[in-house]
Design a protein around this motif. Structure first.
Motif, short mmCIF file in Angstrom:
data_model
loop_
_atom_site.label_atom_id
_atom_site.label_comp_id
_atom_site.label_asym_id
_atom_site.label_seq_id
_atom_site.Cartn_x
_atom_site.Cartn_y
_atom_site.Cartn_z
N LEU A 7 0.86 -1.18 0.00
CA LEU A 7 0.00 0.00 0.00
C LEU A 7 0.89 1.22 0.00
N VAL A 9 1.22 5.04 1.14
CA VAL A 9 0.60 5.87 2.18
C VAL A 9 1.33 7.21 2.29
N LEU A 34 -4.16 6.72 2.84
CA LEU A 34 -3.83 5.98 1.62
C LEU A 34 -3.47 7.00 0.54
N ASP A 35 -2.40 6.72 -0.18
CA ASP A 35 -1.87 7.65 -1.18
C ASP A 35 -2.05 7.06 -2.58
N ASP A 36 -2.96 7.63 -3.34
CA ASP A 36 -3.20 7.16 -4.70
C ASP A 36 -2.38 7.95 -5.72
N VAL A 128 -8.55 -1.04 5.25
CA VAL A 128 -7.18 -1.56 5.38
C VAL A 128 -7.16 -2.72 6.36
#
Length: 159
Positions: A7, A9, A34-36, A128
């Motif tokens: 993931l 982040v 969360l880092d998209d 998560v």
């Protein structure tokens, strides 16, 4: 070789100037998001009014490893699963801090604390938690605990 689940982040750090007469700065981990990819790759200040500031640190990766299964299980069964964030404060400028590592393993966080690192935690979001639970269910089986008989009940040659 199978790919490890990951993931991306970002860590939000809050800074407060002179929160008391004994402290020049108070820093804390406020959240893990969360880092998209929309946060960019460099740390950036979201808010700074001279007293309170929020600095977002994107670009961290949380990777799950099979040999950390017990640590994930302990985190999930703690009653309040969390992100563990290892972070540092700049010795030359105590108003500046940055995250070094984000993990979901209770055991890894314990090893970092044993090494005198600064580790804080923030609550884990439900999505998560479900992702981690699915991985842990698939890759970890807790050892069956066996009752240990007191030595007084064993024969002398087995003690």
């Amino acid at each position: 070789m199978t790919e490890r689940p990951t993931l991306n982040v970002a860590v939000l750090i809050e800074r407060q100037k002179q929160p008391s007469r004994w402290e020049d700065w108070r820093l804390r981990i406020a959240d893990v998001l969360l880092d998209d990819g929309r946060f960019g790759s460099e740390p950036r200040t979201l808010r700074d009014d001279g007293i309170n500031a929020q600095i977002l640190h994107p670009g961290l990766t949380v990777t799950l490893y099979r040999d950390e299964g017990e640590g994930y299980h302990l985190n999930l069964t703690s009653g309040a699963p969390v992100w563990f964030v290892m972070w540092r404060i700049d010795e030359a400028d105590p108003s500046r801090a940055w995250p070094e590592l984000v993990t979901l393993s209770y055991n890894e966080a314990g090893r970092l604390l044993d090494a005198q690192e600064r580790v804080d935690n923030t609550p884990l979001p439900a999505d998560v938690r479900e992702w981690l639970q699915a991985y842990t269910d698939e890759n970890y089986r807790p050892e069956v605990k066996q009752r240990k008989r007191p030595a007084s009940f064993k024969t002398p040659e087995r003690r």
